[in-house]
Design an enzyme around this catalytic site. Structure first.
Site, PDB file in Angstrom:
ATOM      1  N   HIS A 366      21.082  65.213  71.876  1.00  0.00           N
ATOM      2  CA  HIS A 366      20.031  64.713  72.779  1.00  0.00           C
ATOM      3  C   HIS A 366      20.429  63.471  73.567  1.00  0.00           C
ATOM      4  O   HIS A 366      19.588  62.882  74.243  1.00  0.00           O
ATOM      5  CB  HIS A 366      18.765  64.370  72.000  1.00  0.00           C
ATOM      6  N   LYS A 557       7.054  56.346  79.778  1.00  0.00           N
ATOM      7  CA  LYS A 557       8.131  56.742  78.871  1.00  0.00           C
ATOM      8  C   LYS A 557       8.550  55.492  78.115  1.00  0.00           C
ATOM      9  O   LYS A 557       8.092  54.395  78.436  1.00  0.00           O
ATOM     10  CB  LYS A 557       9.319  57.342  79.630  1.00  0.00           C
ATOM     11  N   ARG A 558       9.423  55.636  77.095  1.00  0.00           N
ATOM     12  CA  ARG A 558       9.959  54.453  76.436  1.00  0.00           C
ATOM     13  C   ARG A 558      10.577  53.523  77.474  1.00  0.00           C
ATOM     14  O   ARG A 558      11.095  53.987  78.491  1.00  0.00           O
ATOM     15  CB  ARG A 558      11.019  54.859  75.395  1.00  0.00           C
ATOM     16  N   THR A 665      11.191  65.218  79.475  1.00  0.00           N
ATOM     17  CA  THR A 665      10.202  66.285  79.323  1.00  0.00           C
ATOM     18  C   THR A 665       8.883  65.850  79.970  1.00  0.00           C
ATOM     19  O   THR A 665       8.085  66.698  80.387  1.00  0.00           O
ATOM     20  CB  THR A 665       9.959  66.616  77.831  1.00  0.00           C
ATOM     21  N   LYS A 669       5.910  67.844  82.319  1.00  0.00           N
ATOM     22  CA  LYS A 669       4.460  67.779  82.091  1.00  0.00           C
ATOM     23  C   LYS A 669       3.739  67.309  83.345  1.00  0.00           C
ATOM     24  O   LYS A 669       2.702  67.858  83.730  1.00  0.00           O
ATOM     25  CB  LYS A 669       4.154  66.815  80.929  1.00  0.00           C
TER      26      LYS A 669
HETATM   27  C1  26V Z   1      18.621  56.562  73.261  1.00  0.00           C
HETATM   28  C2  26V Z   1      19.428  55.479  73.502  1.00  0.00           C
HETATM   29  C3  26V Z   1      19.421  54.888  74.860  1.00  0.00           C
HETATM   30  C4  26V Z   1      20.011  53.527  74.974  1.00  0.00           C
HETATM   31  C5  26V Z   1      21.189  53.288  74.098  1.00  0.00           C
HETATM   32  C6  26V Z   1      21.106  53.813  72.690  1.00  0.00           C
HETATM   33  C7  26V Z   1      20.200  54.956  72.470  1.00  0.00           C
HETATM   34  C8  26V Z   1      20.096  55.528  71.201  1.00  0.00           C
HETATM   35  C9  26V Z   1      19.279  56.601  70.969  1.00  0.00           C
HETATM   36  C10 26V Z   1      18.555  57.111  71.987  1.00  0.00           C
HETATM   37  C11 26V Z   1      17.658  58.263  71.716  1.00  0.00           C
HETATM   38  C12 26V Z   1      18.406  59.502  71.641  1.00  0.00           C
HETATM   39  C13 26V Z   1      17.606  60.667  71.259  1.00  0.00           C
HETATM   40  C14 26V Z   1      16.519  61.011  72.229  1.00  0.00           C
HETATM   41  O1  26V Z   1      15.382  60.697  72.030  1.00  0.00           O
HETATM   42  N1  26V Z   1      16.868  61.712  73.284  1.00  0.00           N
HETATM   43  C15 26V Z   1      15.902  62.238  74.221  1.00  0.00           C
HETATM   44  O2  26V Z   1      15.679  63.597  73.869  1.00  0.00           O
HETATM   45  C16 26V Z   1      14.744  64.237  74.710  1.00  0.00           C
HETATM   46  C17 26V Z   1      14.538  65.631  74.167  1.00  0.00           C
HETATM   47  O3  26V Z   1      15.712  66.367  74.270  1.00  0.00           O
HETATM   48  C18 26V Z   1      15.253  64.244  76.139  1.00  0.00           C
HETATM   49  O4  26V Z   1      14.283  64.831  76.957  1.00  0.00           O
HETATM   50  C19 26V Z   1      15.541  62.823  76.607  1.00  0.00           C
HETATM   51  O5  26V Z   1      16.132  62.842  77.887  1.00  0.00           O
HETATM   52  C20 26V Z   1      16.460  62.132  75.623  1.00  0.00           C
HETATM   53  O6  26V Z   1      16.612  60.756  75.945  1.00  0.00           O
END
Ligand code: 26V
Length: 820
Positions: A366, A557-558, A665, A669
């Site tokens: 992801h 979003k976050r 996502t 929506k």
């Molecule tokens: C994000 C980040 C961003 C900044 C640096 C470190 C870090 C570490 C973890 C994450 C989260 C990763 C997992 C996540 O939530 N991914 C999200 O998954 C969604 C479902 O597939 C997708 O729609 C999003 O684009 C994606 O960010």
């Protein structure tokens, strides 16, 4: 639909009157309250329990049927399930909405207030957790027998409060008033080991068997929530594990007189399911997090293996009956745990065990962001999971052996493919472990999956080119259209018929109405009603009055630097300057609405929230704006708030730095509910563009290869700022302190960072974003054209249903039968 069980009790009451009786019975006998003494929460509980009665029998029937027929089961392992509320979902999917609401009204109880009493199950951070929830609903709607496995956190994602423009975090307490949807299963309790040592036992034939002797054992106790599919066709189980200290240990300690030790041991064990880790900015790297990961992975495996063995005995056939999907690397340790169970507990040979493991497991990635890729220090793994570490070494030896045979002497390749990273003090790369242990690996949008092939999994992709595939995300239209936007749903049913309720692609029928002036007006009227409802919520929660006829420009979003809320805030300042410079021009009225949480330790994200508030304070008070620009930050964004915001959106902000948002996502929506997207060519925006057409979307900014080139050239914002009059004006305001009179230096570091680094290319995209926003204004001024484009967004986004996504997983990864 499965036939009714012969033991089934009398059929459950249908119709409003019967529902009214059922609710009253629940209120009296389960809640222990009279009508006069009942609080709204009591009415919610009574209603939920009455609705739940409709779920139970079909659920038991479906569980039994899956068991009896021996169909292959899907197991979706996820550390996060961001469910939100369930009352409206269960009523709607069971077709009980009208009856329940009529029953409540006849009891003088407001259905809306009752629904609002339900706390959100916020067992996730954002996109990844919400995707898991949409997938669970789609699996049930497609009648695919499936279990979700996760953790029943006592405390979900923190509550966000805003004080003086700054985010503050407060603990979340969703279980405080008991959860009507879950069934405790204290009899289903699997022992989970930690630490200890590995003994080698010699068999009679000279073979050696490994026996792990954990130093510590924690029990994983099951709590089941039925997940109802559309039209109640099928009901699956979400099984969440709660940690309990085994009583024996406690008793022994008590008997030894070590009461304090016994209690603290218990607290340490139960800490595992206490709280959801609230950071999606970097993996925490803490022992408790690794304990959570192994805890639910091992519980899930023990559970599904026991289920399989009861029927089939042998584990050789596991891949024929079981598909295990890993939602990111959080459950990647199942690769080693399944191997351990097969080798050590069941005496299987290595090659057979590996075939079974790979045959069952598949993994979804992801994120590409290198800082987000999980790895664990070898020393911590050896201490917490000694046998698993041995198995990981063994997997690595076999895997690297094959590589050296095919590519002799290629040390770069070996280092890149190794499960152990040697640079930063020996760590296990969980993505690598998940990759080798899986038969399929997938990204979550076409762009993201291609980038996986070119970056993190480049060498793996070269080795096994069939393994990496794409499964573009989707969202469940039941929650994100039918339930959250009943007015639009009603209009759609009236105008194109009800087929789209069962087949999202049937929304295409709307295309022919896109140019119809009368329909456009009705479409716009629905939006206006939804905007009024949102305006009311904004008023209640922030005190700000907004005009529902203005364009609602939504960024939810976050909060992350790569998602670039900052770009939007900077554009807001520039627009404010432009309106002040030419106050007599005809500006299109806009309300910029932000919502989202920042990880507690992510200072830059928190500063962006503060900046949004500083800008809002100045803009909203300025009489020169005359309602042409307003800025709102809605606190405590969660699933339930999203359900109010999304139906009211005119414009959807999807403006991440190209190449960094895996999919998104929210983009789907919002588009589905008739918002036009302003966005970069990132994540699933790319595929949305293919579906809705360039005339109906506002695409701007650098592409992924352009971002890569800028970074290679050593991008910093200085030049872009100097080259743009507007941007330099904005930067001057930030550095001068006019936006933060109480702390003039507040944004100095932010400006310096944009000048000297600007890793997320905010300055590089600023001008094209500002220009694109003026195109948005121009289209807004031509309402017929705008409505036409909005209708076409709803009409053409049917493909982004999570039913389509789940069908693809079922056919190409899990190989389970699925209806069409
Ligand atoms: C994000 C980040 C961003 C900044 C640096 C470190 C870090 C570490 C973890 C994450 C989260 C990763 C997992 C996540 O939530 N991914 C999200 O998954 C969604 C479902 O597939 C997708 O729609 C999003 O684009 C994606 O960010």
């Amino acid at each position: 639909m499965t036939p009714p069980d012969t033991n089934s009790p009398a059929p459950v009451a249908r119709g409003a009157e019967a529902m009214r009786d059922a609710i009253l019975r629940k209120l009296t006998f389960d809640i222990g309250k009279s009508r006069a003494g009942a609080l709204e929460r009591d009415w919610f509980m009574a209603t939920a329990l009455a609705v739940r009665d409709h779920v139970v029998q079909p659920w038991l029937n479906d569980m039994r049927a899956a068991y009896d027929t021996g169909e292959k089961q899907v197991y979706y392992l996820s550390l996060e399930f961001l469910i939100g509320r369930l009352l409206r979902e269960n009523m709607s999917n069971f077709g009980l909405m009208a009856d329940v609401r009529a029953a409540l009204v006849s009891l003088d109880v407001s259905p809306a207030l009752i629904e609002a009493c339900e706390p959100d199950a916020a067992l996730g951070n954002g996109g990844l957790g919400r995707l898991a929830a949409c997938f669970m609903e789609s699996l049930a709607s497609l009648s695919i027998p499936a279990f979700g496995y996760g953790i029943r956190y006592d405390h979900g994602l923190f509550k966000q409060a805003i004080r003086d423009g700054w985010q503050e975090e407060f603990p979340e307490d969703w279980l405080n008033f008991s959860n009507p949807w879950e069934f405790a299963r204290p009899e289903i309790a699997h022992p989970i080991g930690f630490g200890g040592s590995v003994e080698e036992v010699e068999g009679g034939d000279g073979s050696i068997r490994h026996v792990w002797k954990p130093a510590e054992t924690v029990l994983a106790v099951a709590y089941d929530t039925p997940i109802v599919g559309w039209r109640g066709k099928h009901v699956n189980t979400l099984r969440l594990w709660s940690a309990r200290a085994p009583d024996v240990l406690r008793l022994e300690a008590f008997n030894r007189g070590d009461h304090i030790g016994a209690v603290s041991e218990r607290a340490r064990a139960e800490a595992i399911s206490r709280i959801l880790y609230p950071a999606d900015d970097s993996p925490s790297g803490q022992e408790l997090r690794l304990r959570q990961e192994f805890f639910f992975s091992s519980a899930a495996l023990q559970d599904l293996i026991r289920r399989h063995q009861r029927v089939y005995g042998s584990l050789n056939t596991l891949p024929d009956r079981v598909a295990i999907q890993l939602n990111d690397t959080h459950p990647a340790i199942v690769v080693a745990e399944l191997m351990r169970i097969l080798l050590d507990d069941n005496g299987m040979e290595w090659a057979d065990a590996w075939r079974v493991t790979q045959g069952c497991i598949s993994y979804t990635n992801h994120t590409l962001l290198p800082e987000a890729l999980e790895s664990w220090p070898v020393a911590l793994m050896e201490q917490l999971l000694p046998r698993h570490m041995q198995i990981i070494y063994m997997i690595n030896a076999v895997h690297l052996g094959e590589v050296s045979e095919a590519y002799p002497g290629d040390n770069r390749l070996l280092a890149s493919l190794s499960l152990i990273e040697e640079q930063s003090g020996r760590r296990v790369r969980m993505g690598h472990l998940a990759f080798v242990g899986s038969h399929k690996v997938n990204g979550v949008s076409a762009l993201h999956s291609e980038l996986l092939k070119q970056t993190v999994f480049r060498d793996f992709h070269m080795l096994s080119p069939q393994k990496l595939t794409n499964k573009t995300n989707g969202v469940t239209f039941r929650r994100w259209l039918q339930q959250c936007n009943p007015c639009l749903t009603e209009l759609l049913v009236e105008s194109i018929g009800p087929d789209f309720l069962d087949d999202p692609e049937a929304l295409r029928g709307l295309e022919k109405l896109a140019g119809d002036a009368a329909f456009q007006q009705r479409f716009a009227e629905v939006k206006r009603v939804n905007k009024q409802a949102l305006a009311q919520v904004i008023r209640e929660r922030t005190g700000i009055r907004v005009d529902p006829t203005a364009m609602f420009d939504i960024h939810i979003k976050r909060i992350h630097e790569y998602k670039r809320q900052l770009l939007n805030v900077l554009e807001t300042i520039a627009l404010y300057d432009a309106i002040r410079a030419e106050p007599h021009r005809e500006w299109q009225p806009r309300v910029k609405i932000f919502a989202g949480k920042a990880a507690a330790s992510y200072h830059r994200a928190k500063l962006i929230i503060k900046l949004a508030h500083d800008v809002a304070r100045i803009v909203n008070r300025d009489p020169m704006m005359r309602d042409r620009l307003k800025v709102v930050f809605l606190p405590n964004y969660n699933v339930s708030l999203a359900e109010v915001i999304i139906p009211a959106a005119d414009l959807s902000e999807q403006i991440s730095t190209a190449g960094m948002e895996a999919s998104g996502t929210g983009n789907m929506k919002l588009g589905l509910n008739g918002a036009l997207t302003i966005g970069t060519l990132d994540g699933a925006n790319v595929e949305m563009l293919e579906h809705v057409g360039a005339e109906n979307m506002f695409i701007f900014g650098l592409t992924t290869p352009e971002v890569e080139n800028r970074r290679k050239e050593g991008w910093h914002g200085q030049m872009a700022i100097e080259a743009s009059f507007r941007l330099s004006q904005v930067m001057d305001q930030l550095s001068s302190g006019v936006l933060s009179p109480d702390d003039r230096g507040r944004y100095v570091e932010m400006v310096r960072n944009l000048r000297d680094h600007d890793h997320f290319l905010v300055t590089a995209d600023f001008d094209s974003y500002f220009t694109k926003q003026r195109e948005v204004d121009m289209l807004w001024a031509q309402q017929a054209e705008w409505q036409r484009a909005a209708i076409l967004n709803t009409a053409r986004l049917g493909w982004f249903s999570s039913d389509r996504t789940i069908r693809e997983y079922a056919e190409e990864i899990w190989r389970v039968p699925v209806e069409h």
